[in-house]
Write an enzyme that holds these catalytic residues in place. Sequence first.
Site, mmCIF file in Angstrom:
data_model
loop_
_atom_site.group_PDB
_atom_site.id
_atom_site.type_symbol
_atom_site.label_atom_id
_atom_site.label_comp_id
_atom_site.label_asym_id
_atom_site.label_seq_id
_atom_site.Cartn_x
_atom_site.Cartn_y
_atom_site.Cartn_z
ATOM 1 N N TYR A 36 -43.075 17.184 38.792
ATOM 2 C CA TYR A 36 -44.316 17.414 39.331
ATOM 3 C C TYR A 36 -44.200 18.408 40.376
ATOM 4 O O TYR A 36 -43.900 18.122 41.670
ATOM 5 C CB TYR A 36 -45.139 16.162 39.731
ATOM 6 N N LEU A 185 -57.898 7.945 31.584
ATOM 7 C CA LEU A 185 -59.065 8.480 31.744
ATOM 8 C C LEU A 185 -59.244 9.688 30.813
ATOM 9 O O LEU A 185 -60.311 10.306 30.985
ATOM 10 C CB LEU A 185 -59.689 8.672 33.248
ATOM 11 N N PHE A 190 -63.314 10.694 30.218
ATOM 12 C CA PHE A 190 -63.902 9.622 30.318
ATOM 13 C C PHE A 190 -64.587 9.557 31.740
ATOM 14 O O PHE A 190 -64.999 8.110 32.003
ATOM 15 C CB PHE A 190 -63.302 8.430 29.745
#
Length: 308
Positions: A36, A185, A190
């Site tokens: 990351y 999500l 969402f």
Amino acid sequence: MGMSQAYGVRDDAGSLATIELALEIGVNFLDTADMYGAGHNEELVGRAVRVRRRGLVLATKCGFVWGEDGQSTRLDGSPRHIFEACEASLRRLRVETIDLYYLHRVDPRVPLEKSVGAMAELVSQGKVRFLGLSEVSASELRRAHAVHPITALQSEYSLWTRDVEAEVLPACRELGVGFVAYAPLGRGLFTGRVKDPRDFAADDMRRRIPRFLGESFQKNLALAACVAQLAAGKGCTAAQFALAWVLARGDDVVPIPGTKRREYLEENVGALAVSLDAEEMRKVDEIMPPGAAAGSRHTEQMLRILNP
């Protein structure tokens, strides 16, 4: 991941404030990876937890290597790389032991047993406490578990990504392995805040994911609107409803919603106060049964890694 890459511009000060608030309100599980931001995220987490290590479960991952161009990645599950990656992660996180160490993806060139064997050595050395795998099949989980106990399996799982229900979740339960649900999500779908993919930053990965493109996105947006209606009837936000659904899948399922912003963090934590009954779960299955989402959940490049 979103604090360091793939979801727009970095904001280290805001991200640190979000992590600090998370720790203050009782969040005790932080998930990162050495890929990351090419180590940036581990360094960020290390800064945030340096005075709050006690009581925290820190998870990170190894197995990806960035290319010299700074854009492409490749897999390396060799023991040599795993040992080197662990040392680098320990330095960036500023800790002596990693609580949960994942193999981020299986390297098809290296026998899985060999990769897990190297990770098991890290446990013996006291550098790692528990082992995990990410995005593996049920058979791969069983093979790895035969080498060394696997504590957690992390894969994408949400209202629109339910593939793991067929074989992976049952295998986890058979072996006593916890399940960590990333992107619970739906990569923001969402939350009710994604209306047009053209609003994403130029480097946002969702601009390349088929589920956010063209007709597929419009179909998926309609599904998300149905979920939002259920949430409104429940008196909670769409994001809280989506997280409550994942939480309802079992005590052995832990969602890890990612956010850079404090207000969204507090909203996400609020999902703990939302419980769905059998009828509400039935309605979800009616609206969004497994396979209901349109389009692939990953870019072609990532799908090749998942299905070499």
